[in-house]
Design an enzyme around this catalytic site. Structure first.
Site, mmCIF file in Angstrom:
data_model
loop_
_atom_site.group_PDB
_atom_site.id
_atom_site.type_symbol
_atom_site.label_atom_id
_atom_site.label_comp_id
_atom_site.label_asym_id
_atom_site.label_seq_id
_atom_site.Cartn_x
_atom_site.Cartn_y
_atom_site.Cartn_z
ATOM 1 C CG HIS A 217 -1.569 -1.283 1.518
ATOM 2 N ND1 HIS A 217 -1.324 -2.167 2.521
ATOM 3 C CD2 HIS A 217 -2.614 -1.814 0.769
ATOM 4 C CE1 HIS A 217 -2.190 -3.185 2.312
ATOM 5 N NE2 HIS A 217 -2.923 -2.924 1.231
ATOM 6 C CG ASP A 380 16.882 4.973 -29.391
ATOM 7 O OD1 ASP A 380 16.732 5.823 -30.189
ATOM 8 O OD2 ASP A 380 16.521 3.559 -29.771
ATOM 9 C CB THR A 381 19.894 9.438 -31.203
ATOM 10 O OG1 THR A 381 18.706 9.229 -31.754
ATOM 11 C CG2 THR A 381 21.141 9.875 -32.187
ATOM 12 N N PRO A 523 19.235 14.942 -33.556
ATOM 13 C CG PRO A 523 17.930 13.213 -32.462
ATOM 14 C CD PRO A 523 17.918 14.514 -33.223
#
Length: 539
Positions: A217, A380-381, A523
């Site tokens: 919780h 992710d480049t 990028p």
């Protein structure tokens, strides 16, 4: 925080309606009072012991998701993180309990103990045979007088449900359930708390922190730690378990951990001293969650023949993952044809220095390029470029540095194997085409232009399309006439120009509106500029 709900007040009832709709008639619910939310088997067998559990909602698929033959006869659902009422529990008991009696499986929280306990007393007063078992499997606080009941409760559901389905009498079902409850152990880890639907998240973590032993919780854990790698985390957690002999292991996703993370953590747990004694694995899967808590829990259960048979028995309950026997992975060799060309290493100090400079620059810029890509792509480049750079860096001394054509073929092979997605294959195409041109006697600039032409042919992009070509094409033009310094400057200018382009021809940026692209360099183009700057500086 936004949630997909109609209204907080009707959340649990709406969710149960969705569960029933997806059950294909396998499940039913009690009707007549919206505050009594009991999910039960549609095909009840009154001649067998009924197995009932439940508690607060927000732990889905527990508990209603485990109603079915061989598991629970009924689940009583409270509000989010709140025990159901005595009347709701009593309604569940009366609805499914026949002459064989029923077993209540109760997680060790005060509200559950009181409400389920009083309901059991009232049911007994009405002539029902009722036994109870309280599960307190959480080992986070070893000195706790009342350890919490967490994911180890699911072991009890499965073993008791199996015994009941097999026709065992109530006393035998209860005794087996208590034996499982007494020996199950669980420990959780999380990097975020849960978010109650309709309420903002309560943040108590800072970046890189995790909490060991927090409750389902969101109750604070036993200790706040700097989150280690999966292997160290698995060792830290499993060292706290005390069981001996062969084990069942249940890997539970507490809500929002990704499948990738859960698979990594599962393998890390199996690689520990405790993990090497695991005979049966359940999960990884979301089984007893804590809404959207980003975390996981590890539960173990010592095995004997009866418990192992019960855990292995299949059940027609979609949310139950089933148990599998641990076996060594099946490994097959790569196809021989994949080996490709063998390259004889050769040495050229200038080439080696330039390769080293470019790989260092791209590895160092991983975070910066990822940050750029997070604004216009999937973030992710930098990792892609750095992955290619690491693959080349590891091979520099084994590359044919003194043979330009062979060097390009080797770079095409190394990068194509190390880097996935479109980036890896386009880089491989680029260097393979350059290698072919060099073999035919072309100069370096001309060969690289051949590589660009081949990339344009396959990739479909050109100048002005907001891709890495907007830096690469002007860099190669400058290289032919003015050398590396000019090429680096042209690449940097080309990358900067992409921030003023309002469209992208390919890649994930092509799905974005002009307003999302405004002011952000592509990028890939930025990475090309960094590579040329490193080449120029390495001379």
């Amino acid at each position: 925080m936004a949630h997909f709900i109609e209204a907080r007040a009707t959340l649990v009832g709406d969710a149960i309606a969705g569960l029933l709709a997806a059950s294909g008639g396998r499940l039913a619910r009690l009707d007549g009072d919206p505050d009594i939310r009991v999910v039960l088997r549609a095909d009840l067998d009154a001649d067998k012991v009924a197995v009932i559990s439940g508690g607060g909602s927000g732990h889905e698929p527990a508990h209603a998701g485990f109603v079915g033959a061989g598991m629970l006869s009924a689940a009583v659902c409270g509000d989010v993180f709140a025990s159901p009422s005595v009347d709701a529990v009593l309604a569940g008991i009366l609805a499914v309990t026949g002459p064989a009696g029923c077993l209540l499986i109760i997680k060790n929280y005060a509200g559950d103990r009181l409400n389920f306990g009083l309901a059991a007393e009232r049911a007994r007063a009405l002539g029902r045979k009722v036994e109870t078992v309280v599960v307190s499997d959480d080992i986070a606080l070893p000195a706790a007088k009342q350890p919490r009941g967490v994911a180890g409760t699911l072991f009890v559901h499965k073993v008791a449900g199996h015994a009941a389905q097999a026709g065992a009498p109530l006393e035998a079902v209860a005794a087996l359930a208590r034996r499982v409850a007494d020996s199950a152990q669980s420990l959780g880890i999380a990097v975020s708390t849960a978010t109650i639907p309709g309420s903002p998240r309560s943040e108590r973590f800072v970046g890189g922190q995790a909490e060991l032993g927090l409750g389902i919780h969101g109750e604070p854990g036993v200790e706040r730690i700097a989150l280690p790698g999966a292997g160290d985390l698995a060792r830290l957690m499993t060292e706290r378990f005390s069981a001996t002999g062969p084990l069942a292991l249940l890997m539970n996703n507490l809500g929002s951990a990704t499948a990738l993370e859960m698979q990594v953590l599962t393998q890390a747990v199996l690689a520990t001293d405790l993990g090497r004694r695991v005979r049966l694995l359940l999960g990884p899967a979301p089984l007893m969650t804590a809404l959207d808590m980003h975390g996981a829990s590890v539960s173990i259960l010592p095995l004997d023949d009866a418990i192992e048979a019960a855990l292995l028995a299949p059940v027609p309950v979609p949310a139950w993952p089933g148990a599998v026997r641990i076996a060594p992975p099946v490994l097959r060799p790569l196809p021989a044809e994949l080996a490709g060309e063998s390259f004889a290493p050769s040495r050229d100090p200038a080439v080696a220095a330039r390769l080293a400079a470019v790989t260092r620059a791209l590895i160092a810029s991983e975070g910066a390029l990822n940050a750029l890509d997070a604004k216009v792509g999937d973030g992710d480049t930098g990792t892609t470029f750095a992955g290619a750079a690491r693959a080349v860096e590891a091979e520099i001394d084994r590359l044919p540095q003194a043979d330009p054509a062979a060097l390009c073929r080797a770079l095409a092979e190394r990068i194509g194997r190390a880097v996935g997605g479109s980036s890896g294959v386009l880089a491989s195409i680029f260097f393979a085409a350059a290698a072919s041109a060099l073999t035919d006697g072309a100069s370096w600039p001309d060969a690289l232009e051949d590589g660009v032409a081949r990339v344009r042919g396959y990739g479909g992009a050109g100048p002005g399309d907001r891709t890495l070509l907007d830096a690469l094409i002007p860099a190669l033009e400058a290289l032919k006439s003015d050398g590396l310094d000019a090429a680096a400057a042209a690449a940097r200018a080309g990358a900067a120009a992409t921030a003023r382009m309002d469209r992208a021809a390919t890649g994930r940026s092509s799905y974005l509106a002009a307003a999302d692209l405004a002011g952000v360099e592509d990028p890939g183009a930025a990475g090309v500029a960094m590579a040329f700057e490193a080449l120029a500086a390495a001379r």
